[in-house]
Design a protein around this motif. Structure first.
Motif, short mmCIF file in Angstrom:
data_model
loop_
_atom_site.label_atom_id
_atom_site.label_comp_id
_atom_site.label_asym_id
_atom_site.label_seq_id
_atom_site.Cartn_x
_atom_site.Cartn_y
_atom_site.Cartn_z
N THR A 1 -5.07 9.06 -8.52
CA THR A 1 -5.34 8.41 -7.29
C THR A 1 -5.46 6.86 -7.09
O THR A 1 -5.47 6.24 -8.19
CB THR A 1 -7.15 8.64 -7.05
OG1 THR A 1 -7.73 8.21 -8.25
CG2 THR A 1 -7.30 10.38 -7.26
N PRO A 2 -5.39 6.22 -5.89
CA PRO A 2 -5.31 4.93 -5.58
C PRO A 2 -6.61 4.18 -6.34
O PRO A 2 -6.50 3.28 -6.89
CB PRO A 2 -5.23 4.45 -4.22
CG PRO A 2 -4.59 5.98 -3.69
CD PRO A 2 -4.92 7.07 -4.55
N ASN A 3 -7.71 5.11 -6.30
CA ASN A 3 -8.83 4.42 -6.84
C ASN A 3 -9.10 4.28 -8.33
O ASN A 3 -9.24 3.34 -9.00
CB ASN A 3 -10.14 5.47 -6.51
CG ASN A 3 -10.48 5.18 -5.15
OD1 ASN A 3 -10.39 4.29 -4.31
ND2 ASN A 3 -11.48 6.28 -4.75
N VAL B 1 0.83 -1.28 0.02
CA VAL B 1 0.05 0.11 0.03
C VAL B 1 0.79 1.25 -0.22
O VAL B 1 0.58 2.29 -0.66
CB VAL B 1 -1.06 0.15 1.38
CG1 VAL B 1 -1.76 1.31 1.34
CG2 VAL B 1 -1.95 -1.38 1.19
N GLN B 2 1.77 1.21 0.83
CA GLN B 2 2.75 2.39 0.86
C GLN B 2 3.33 2.84 -0.51
O GLN B 2 3.41 3.76 -1.14
CB GLN B 2 3.86 2.06 1.84
CG GLN B 2 4.90 3.20 2.02
CD GLN B 2 4.28 4.66 2.42
OE1 GLN B 2 3.47 4.62 3.37
NE2 GLN B 2 4.76 5.58 1.99
N THR B 3 3.85 1.52 -1.21
CA THR B 3 4.55 1.81 -2.56
C THR B 3 3.61 2.39 -3.54
O THR B 3 3.71 3.36 -4.48
CB THR B 3 5.18 0.67 -3.16
OG1 THR B 3 5.92 0.15 -2.15
CG2 THR B 3 5.77 0.75 -4.53
N LEU B 4 2.30 1.93 -3.44
CA LEU B 4 1.29 2.21 -4.33
C LEU B 4 0.77 3.87 -4.10
O LEU B 4 0.65 4.67 -4.92
CB LEU B 4 -0.16 1.56 -3.98
CG LEU B 4 -1.44 2.21 -4.64
CD1 LEU B 4 -1.42 1.98 -6.28
CD2 LEU B 4 -2.67 1.29 -4.16
N LEU B 5 0.94 4.27 -2.82
CA LEU B 5 0.56 5.52 -2.55
C LEU B 5 1.67 6.56 -2.94
O LEU B 5 1.65 7.60 -3.34
CB LEU B 5 0.14 5.78 -0.87
CG LEU B 5 -0.84 5.31 -0.33
CD1 LEU B 5 -0.77 5.35 1.01
CD2 LEU B 5 -2.12 5.59 -1.04
#
Length: 112
Positions: free
Chosen positions: A62-64, A49-53
């Motif tokens: 956006t993550p979405n 999640v951290q890398t995605l953000l």
């Protein structure tokens, strides 16, 4: 909800290419290996999640947008674009201002 590595990779790659960023540039900014970024974009590796953000922040998506199967659900609005990059305090202030504005608009509408 299913975790679609291929979709995530394609969306990240498309966002990177839209910005004309190289994998080398993005991986350096994200502090990850270029090979790892390549594997993510090819759908061969997952990411935290951290890398995605971090990647979303660099690519200004956006993550979405990256995660949702229907990208229309992640559409940016002019308001969200205006708020991008503000500090938490500035976002709180903007929220209060917007609440006052909406309340006044609704009160005005109910008078007509």
């Amino acid at each position: 909800m299913e975790y679609d590595l291929q979709l995530i990779g394609k969306r990240l790659q498309a966002a990177r290419k839209a910005k004309h960023y190289t994998q080398d540039y993005v991986s350096a900014k994200a502090e990850i290996g270029e090979k790892f970024l390549s594997q993510i974009e090819c759908g061969k590796a997952g990411l935290s999640v951290q890398t995605l953000l971090v990647l979303c922040d660099i690519l200004e998506v956006t993550p979405n947008y990256v995660l949702l199967a229907d990208p229309s659900l992640a559409a940016q609005t002019p308001v969200t674009e205006l708020l991008r990059g503000l500090t938490p305090q500035q976002l709180s202030d903007a929220e209060q201002i917007l609440e006052i504005f909406v309340r006044n608009c609704r009160a005005e509408k109910s008078r007509t």
